[in-house]
Design a protein around this motif. Structure first.
Motif, PDB file in Angstrom:
ATOM      1  N   ALA A 141       4.609  68.328  34.011  1.00 11.65           N
ATOM      2  CA  ALA A 141       5.311  67.556  33.370  1.00 11.65           C
ATOM      3  C   ALA A 141       5.021  67.104  31.844  1.00 11.65           C
ATOM      4  O   ALA A 141       6.344  67.204  31.064  1.00 11.65           O
ATOM      5  CB  ALA A 141       5.076  65.988  33.888  1.00 11.65           C
ATOM      6  N   LEU A 142       3.633  67.483  31.467  1.00 16.83           N
ATOM      7  CA  LEU A 142       3.815  67.380  29.839  1.00 16.83           C
ATOM      8  C   LEU A 142       2.408  68.193  30.624  1.00 16.83           C
ATOM      9  O   LEU A 142       1.115  68.110  30.908  1.00 16.83           O
ATOM     10  CB  LEU A 142       2.999  66.347  29.726  1.00 16.83           C
ATOM     11  N   ARG A 143       2.131  69.009  29.068  1.00 19.04           N
ATOM     12  CA  ARG A 143       0.905  70.042  28.846  1.00 19.04           C
ATOM     13  C   ARG A 143       0.782  70.351  27.237  1.00 19.04           C
ATOM     14  O   ARG A 143       0.991  70.749  26.310  1.00 19.04           O
ATOM     15  CB  ARG A 143       1.489  71.696  29.139  1.00 19.04           C
ATOM     16  N   PRO A 180      -3.224  59.554  31.917  1.00 15.44           N
ATOM     17  CA  PRO A 180      -2.798  60.787  31.887  1.00 15.44           C
ATOM     18  C   PRO A 180      -3.957  61.538  32.592  1.00 15.44           C
ATOM     19  O   PRO A 180      -5.044  61.014  32.516  1.00 15.44           O
ATOM     20  CB  PRO A 180      -3.363  61.699  30.186  1.00 15.44           C
ATOM     21  N   ASP A 181      -4.108  63.144  33.076  1.00 21.99           N
ATOM     22  CA  ASP A 181      -4.650  63.704  33.432  1.00 21.99           C
ATOM     23  C   ASP A 181      -6.003  63.642  32.378  1.00 21.99           C
ATOM     24  O   ASP A 181      -6.713  63.853  32.751  1.00 21.99           O
ATOM     25  CB  ASP A 181      -4.120  65.210  34.076  1.00 21.99           C
ATOM     26  N   SER A 182      -5.207  64.553  30.714  1.00 23.54           N
ATOM     27  CA  SER A 182      -6.216  64.376  30.225  1.00 23.54           C
ATOM     28  C   SER A 182      -5.690  64.237  29.072  1.00 23.54           C
ATOM     29  O   SER A 182      -4.363  64.000  28.813  1.00 23.54           O
ATOM     30  CB  SER A 182      -6.880  66.189  30.575  1.00 23.54           C
ATOM     31  N   THR A 208      -2.090  65.335  29.117  1.00 23.95           N
ATOM     32  CA  THR A 208      -0.997  66.383  30.247  1.00 23.95           C
ATOM     33  C   THR A 208      -1.058  65.516  30.885  1.00 23.95           C
ATOM     34  O   THR A 208      -2.254  64.495  31.281  1.00 23.95           O
ATOM     35  CB  THR A 208      -2.375  67.608  30.650  1.00 23.95           C
ATOM     36  N   LYS A 209       0.155  65.495  31.748  1.00 18.89           N
ATOM     37  CA  LYS A 209       0.155  65.167  33.007  1.00 18.89           C
ATOM     38  C   LYS A 209       1.294  65.948  34.265  1.00 18.89           C
ATOM     39  O   LYS A 209       1.824  67.225  33.558  1.00 18.89           O
ATOM     40  CB  LYS A 209       1.866  64.031  32.662  1.00 18.89           C
ATOM     41  N   ARG A 210       0.141  65.720  35.353  1.00 15.76           N
ATOM     42  CA  ARG A 210       0.381  66.934  35.966  1.00 15.76           C
ATOM     43  C   ARG A 210       1.293  66.202  37.883  1.00 15.76           C
ATOM     44  O   ARG A 210       0.699  64.725  37.370  1.00 15.76           O
ATOM     45  CB  ARG A 210      -0.395  67.654  36.558  1.00 15.76           C
ATOM     46  N   PHE A 211       2.483  66.644  38.477  1.00 14.38           N
ATOM     47  CA  PHE A 211       2.870  66.181  39.314  1.00 14.38           C
ATOM     48  C   PHE A 211       2.273  66.867  40.834  1.00 14.38           C
ATOM     49  O   PHE A 211       3.039  67.840  40.802  1.00 14.38           O
ATOM     50  CB  PHE A 211       4.327  65.659  39.425  1.00 14.38           C
TER      51      PHE A 211
END
Ligand code: ADP
Ligand code: MG
Length: 266
Positions: free
Chosen positions: A24-26, A61-63, A16-19
Motif C-alpha cells: 500500500a506504501l513503498r 508501518p512495516d518499516s 512501507t506498509k504491506r497488506f
C-alpha cells in the motif's frame, strides 16, 4: 515561506506498509514544514489514507520512521500522538451520530485534556445536567467558539447524524480543531460537498493555517488543492512519484500519466 529557514516539523522516512503481499506504501519519504498547507494527492488506491493511518498511529508501518518536532513517534498510539498535537479527520466520517453537534466538539476537547481517560470521563461528564460543573461550562464556551470558527454555531443542538454531508465534514474538522492540534491531517474534507461548500472550505483551511496549524490535506478536488497548497506530494500505487509546488506537480509527466489512467485530467 523560504524553504531554507523552515525547521523540520514532520518528517517520515522510508515508510512501507504491506497488506498481505501487496504494497500500500513503498519506501515513502515526506517532509512537512511548519505552517504549510501540504497536499497529498494520487489516484484511488494510491496509499494516501494509509499514509495518514501511519502518521496518526492508527496503523504501524512495516518499516520506516516518523518524527514530529524532531521526536521519533515509534509505536505511539493515536491518543498519545493527539496529545503531542497531531489530529486528523477520516475519509469515512466518524462522528457520534446520536450526540449533538456541540457535544461532538466537546469530545475533541476531552481528548485533548484527558487523552487516555476519555471514554470514562465523557460518559461521566457529558450526561450531567447542563452547567453543573464550571469546567463543563468553560468547555461548552470553547466548543461554541470552535463551532463559530467552522460556521456551525447555529447547528449546535442538531444531532450529528441529521446534518447534511458537507456539514458533517465541517463538524469533524471542528472536533479535530478542538483538540488544539499543531498538525491537522484532513482526509478528503471536500468529499460530498457542493461547489459553494468547497469554496468555503478553501477559505476555512487557510484560516486554520493562519491560526498557526500546519495542514496536511488529502483531496481529489484539484481546484482546491492547486489553489491553497504550498507543496504537493504525489503517490501512485504506493510509490511517491513526484513532489513540489502546485505548478511543478501539474507539469510533471509522471503525474499527468498517473492521472490519465484515472480521470483524464489533472
Ligand atoms: P487511497 O486513500 O489513496 O485511495 P488507501 O491508502 O486507502 O488508498 O489504500 C491503498 C491500497 O491499500 C489499496 O489498494 C487498498 O485496497 C489497500 N488497503 C488499504 N487499507 C487496507 C487494509 N486495512 N487492509 C487491506 N488492504 C488495504
Ligand atoms: Mg483514501
Amino acid at each position: 515561506m523560504p524553504e531554507s529557514t523552515a525547521s523540520p516539523f514532520l518528517r517520515a522516512a522510508g515508510l512501507t506498509k504491506r497488506f498481505g503481499g501487496f504494497h500500500a506504501l513503498r519506501d515513502v519519504d515526506i517532509e512537512v514544514r511548519e505552517r504549510a498547507i501540504h497536499a497529498v494527492i494520487g489516484p484511488n488506491g494510491a496509499g494516501k489514507t494509509t499514509l495518514f493511518n501511519l502518521l496518526s498511529g492508527v496503523m504501524a508501518p512495516d518499516s520506516g520512521e516518523i518524527a514530529f518536532l524532531d521526536r521519533p513517534l515509534g509505536r505511539l498510539r493515536p491518543h498519545r500522538r493527539a496529545a503531542l498535537g497531531i489530529a486528523r479527520t477520516f475519509q469515512n466520517i466518524r462522528l457520534f451520530g446520536h450526540m449533538t453537534v456541540l457535544e461532538n466538539v466537546m469530545l475533541g476537547e476531552h481528548w485533548r485534556i484527558y487523552p487516555s481517560l476519555w471514554r470514562s470521563f465523557v460518559k461521566a461528564s457529558l450526561h450531567r445536567p447542563l452547567g453543573e460543573a464550571r469546567e463543563e461550562t468553560e468547555m461548552r464556551r470553547r466548543a461554541l467558539e470552535t463551532l463559530e470558527f467552522v460556521g456551525l454555531a447555529d447547528r449546535r443542538h442538531v444531532m450529528a447524524t441529521d446534518l447534511p454531508y458537507g456539514e458533517q465534514r465541517l463538524l469533524e474538522l471542528g472536533r479535530a480543531l478542538a483538540m488544539e492540534p499543531r498538525l491537522l491531517l484532513l482526509d478528503e474534507p471536500a468529499a460530498g460537498m457542493n461547489i459553494r461548500e468547497t469554496e468555503d472550505l478553501d477559505a476555512l483551511i487557510c484560516k486554520v493555517r493562519d491560526r498557526g496549524v500546519t495542514v496536511v490535506l488529502v483531496e481529489h478536488d484539484m481546484n482546491l488543492v492547486m489553489g491553497i497548497s504550498d507543496r504537493i506530494t504525489v503517490l501512485n500505487f504506493g510509490d511517491k512519484i513526484a513532489e513540489g509546488s502546485p505548478s511543478e506537480v501539474q507539469l510533471n509527466p509522471a503525474v499527468i500519466e498517473a492521472y490519465l489512467g484515472e480521470e483524464g485530467t489533472l
